[in-house]
Write a protein that holds these residues in place. Structure first.
Motif, PDB file in Angstrom:
ATOM      1  N   LEU A 186       0.836  -1.188   0.000  1.00  0.00           N
ATOM      2  CA  LEU A 186       0.000   0.000   0.000  1.00  0.00           C
ATOM      3  C   LEU A 186       0.876   1.245   0.000  1.00  0.00           C
ATOM      4  N   SER A 187       0.389   2.280  -0.652  1.00  0.00           N
ATOM      5  CA  SER A 187       1.072   3.568  -0.668  1.00  0.00           C
ATOM      6  C   SER A 187       0.116   4.644  -0.190  1.00  0.00           C
ATOM      7  N   CYS A 188       0.668   5.669   0.429  1.00  0.00           N
ATOM      8  CA  CYS A 188      -0.126   6.816   0.872  1.00  0.00           C
ATOM      9  C   CYS A 188       0.687   8.066   0.590  1.00  0.00           C
ATOM     10  N   ALA A 189       0.200   8.870  -0.337  1.00  0.00           N
ATOM     11  CA  ALA A 189       0.879  10.105  -0.704  1.00  0.00           C
ATOM     12  C   ALA A 189       0.222  11.273   0.016  1.00  0.00           C
ATOM     13  N   ALA A 190       1.028  12.070   0.679  1.00  0.00           N
ATOM     14  CA  ALA A 190       0.536  13.234   1.417  1.00  0.00           C
ATOM     15  C   ALA A 190       0.853  14.511   0.647  1.00  0.00           C
ATOM     16  N   SER A 191      -0.057  15.461   0.723  1.00  0.00           N
ATOM     17  CA  SER A 191       0.156  16.769   0.123  1.00  0.00           C
ATOM     18  C   SER A 191      -0.443  17.834   1.028  1.00  0.00           C
ATOM     19  N   GLY A 192      -0.101  19.075   0.748  1.00  0.00           N
ATOM     20  CA  GLY A 192      -0.581  20.160   1.601  1.00  0.00           C
ATOM     21  C   GLY A 192       0.454  20.507   2.649  1.00  0.00           C
ATOM     22  N   SER A 193       0.021  20.684   3.866  1.00  0.00           N
ATOM     23  CA  SER A 193       0.896  21.108   4.963  1.00  0.00           C
ATOM     24  C   SER A 193       1.650  19.924   5.555  1.00  0.00           C
ATOM     25  N   VAL A 194       2.454  19.268   4.737  1.00  0.00           N
ATOM     26  CA  VAL A 194       3.127  18.038   5.173  1.00  0.00           C
ATOM     27  C   VAL A 194       4.157  18.326   6.264  1.00  0.00           C
ATOM     28  N   PHE A 195       4.659  19.564   6.328  1.00  0.00           N
ATOM     29  CA  PHE A 195       5.641  19.918   7.351  1.00  0.00           C
ATOM     30  C   PHE A 195       5.072  19.790   8.754  1.00  0.00           C
ATOM     31  N   SER A 196       3.743  19.815   8.856  1.00  0.00           N
ATOM     32  CA  SER A 196       3.090  19.779  10.166  1.00  0.00           C
ATOM     33  C   SER A 196       2.841  18.354  10.673  1.00  0.00           C
ATOM     34  N   ILE A 197       3.153  17.361   9.841  1.00  0.00           N
ATOM     35  CA  ILE A 197       2.882  15.968  10.216  1.00  0.00           C
ATOM     36  C   ILE A 197       3.966  15.461  11.157  1.00  0.00           C
ATOM     37  N   THR A 231      -8.172  -9.094   5.910  1.00  0.00           N
ATOM     38  CA  THR A 231      -9.159  -8.453   5.041  1.00  0.00           C
ATOM     39  C   THR A 231      -9.805  -7.277   5.762  1.00  0.00           C
ATOM     40  N   ALA A 232      -9.745  -6.108   5.126  1.00  0.00           N
ATOM     41  CA  ALA A 232     -10.272  -4.892   5.742  1.00  0.00           C
ATOM     42  C   ALA A 232     -10.093  -3.735   4.767  1.00  0.00           C
ATOM     43  N   VAL A 233     -10.697  -2.611   5.116  1.00  0.00           N
ATOM     44  CA  VAL A 233     -10.369  -1.353   4.453  1.00  0.00           C
ATOM     45  C   VAL A 233      -9.206  -0.738   5.226  1.00  0.00           C
ATOM     46  N   TYR A 234      -8.149  -0.407   4.531  1.00  0.00           N
ATOM     47  CA  TYR A 234      -6.962   0.162   5.148  1.00  0.00           C
ATOM     48  C   TYR A 234      -6.944   1.672   4.929  1.00  0.00           C
ATOM     49  N   TYR A 235      -6.729   2.393   6.023  1.00  0.00           N
ATOM     50  CA  TYR A 235      -6.749   3.851   5.999  1.00  0.00           C
ATOM     51  C   TYR A 235      -5.382   4.409   6.385  1.00  0.00           C
ATOM     52  N   CYS A 236      -4.968   5.405   5.678  1.00  0.00           N
ATOM     53  CA  CYS A 236      -3.760   6.146   6.010  1.00  0.00           C
ATOM     54  C   CYS A 236      -4.132   7.288   6.951  1.00  0.00           C
ATOM     55  N   ASN A 237      -3.278   7.548   7.917  1.00  0.00           N
ATOM     56  CA  ASN A 237      -3.512   8.604   8.899  1.00  0.00           C
ATOM     57  C   ASN A 237      -2.282   9.491   9.006  1.00  0.00           C
ATOM     58  N   ALA A 238      -2.518  10.795   9.116  1.00  0.00           N
ATOM     59  CA  ALA A 238      -1.446  11.759   9.359  1.00  0.00           C
ATOM     60  C   ALA A 238      -1.792  12.547  10.607  1.00  0.00           C
ATOM     61  N   ARG A 239      -0.891  12.490  11.556  1.00  0.00           N
ATOM     62  CA  ARG A 239      -1.141  13.158  12.832  1.00  0.00           C
ATOM     63  C   ARG A 239      -0.446  14.511  12.854  1.00  0.00           C
ATOM     64  N   THR A 240      -1.252  15.554  13.052  1.00  0.00           N
ATOM     65  CA  THR A 240      -0.723  16.884  13.287  1.00  0.00           C
ATOM     66  C   THR A 240      -1.355  17.385  14.582  1.00  0.00           C
ATOM     67  N   ASN A 269      10.617  10.460   2.405  1.00  0.00           N
ATOM     68  CA  ASN A 269      10.355  11.858   2.723  1.00  0.00           C
ATOM     69  C   ASN A 269      10.401  12.747   1.484  1.00  0.00           C
ATOM     70  N   ALA A 270      11.229  12.387   0.530  1.00  0.00           N
ATOM     71  CA  ALA A 270      11.334  13.196  -0.688  1.00  0.00           C
ATOM     72  C   ALA A 270      10.026  13.179  -1.478  1.00  0.00           C
ATOM     73  N   LYS A 271       9.295  12.076  -1.372  1.00  0.00           N
ATOM     74  CA  LYS A 271       8.028  11.940  -2.103  1.00  0.00           C
ATOM     75  C   LYS A 271       6.824  12.170  -1.202  1.00  0.00           C
ATOM     76  N   ASN A 272       7.066  12.451   0.070  1.00  0.00           N
ATOM     77  CA  ASN A 272       5.963  12.612   1.036  1.00  0.00           C
ATOM     78  C   ASN A 272       5.014  11.421   0.979  1.00  0.00           C
ATOM     79  N   THR A 273       5.593  10.255   0.934  1.00  0.00           N
ATOM     80  CA  THR A 273       4.815   9.034   0.777  1.00  0.00           C
ATOM     81  C   THR A 273       5.244   8.002   1.815  1.00  0.00           C
ATOM     82  N   VAL A 274       4.261   7.298   2.360  1.00  0.00           N
ATOM     83  CA  VAL A 274       4.539   6.162   3.228  1.00  0.00           C
ATOM     84  C   VAL A 274       4.012   4.899   2.565  1.00  0.00           C
ATOM     85  N   TYR A 275       4.609   3.794   2.944  1.00  0.00           N
ATOM     86  CA  TYR A 275       4.265   2.506   2.343  1.00  0.00           C
ATOM     87  C   TYR A 275       3.970   1.493   3.442  1.00  0.00           C
ATOM     88  N   LEU A 276       3.176   0.509   3.089  1.00  0.00           N
ATOM     89  CA  LEU A 276       2.956  -0.626   3.973  1.00  0.00           C
ATOM     90  C   LEU A 276       3.140  -1.886   3.133  1.00  0.00           C
TER      91      LEU A 276
END
Length: 115
Positions: free
Chosen positions: A20-31, A90-99, A73-80
């Motif tokens: 799985l991949s999760c790409a973050a955009s916006g105020s990523v510096f605050s994560i 089996t489930a729906v997998y959700y990405c979370n960013a904590r600020t 970090n260069a791509k602002n992306t996390v992987y699982l």
């Protein structure tokens, strides 16, 4: 604000792998920490794994040794990386960013593991 977009879910047989991949955009510096959570039908959402800004990871006991979370970090992306998948994954997998003081969530991606 932070916007998260997940990808990589799908259908796999038991014992198989998915990433799985999760790409973050916006105020990523605050994560501070990013994480993966999952929710199976009729169950509560549960933590799967987290990774701090510094790269420290934490895993749920049920996935430890099978799943690996990483970040680019260069791509602002996390992987699982999910190996040795089981039907109970089996489930729906959700990405979370904590600020502070808000948590952001992606739209979710379905993972289905057949026995």
């Amino acid at each position: 604000q932070v916007h998260l977009v997940e990808s990589g879910g799908g259908f796999v047989q038991a014992g198989g792998s998915l990433r799985l991949s999760c790409a973050a955009s916006g105020s990523v510096f605050s994560i501070s920490t990013m994480g993966w959570y999952r929710q199976a039908p009729e169950k509560q959402r549960e933590l799967v794994a987290t990774i701090t800004r510094g790269g420290t990871t934490n895993y749920a006991g049920s996935v430890k040794g099978r799943f690996t979370m990483s970040r680019d970090n260069a791509k602002n992306t996390v992987y699982l990386q999910m190996n040795s998948l089981k039907p109970e994954d089996t489930a729906v997998y959700y990405c979370n960013a904590r600020t502070f003081p808000v948590d952001y969530w992606g739209q979710g991606t379905q993972v289905t593991v057949s026995s």
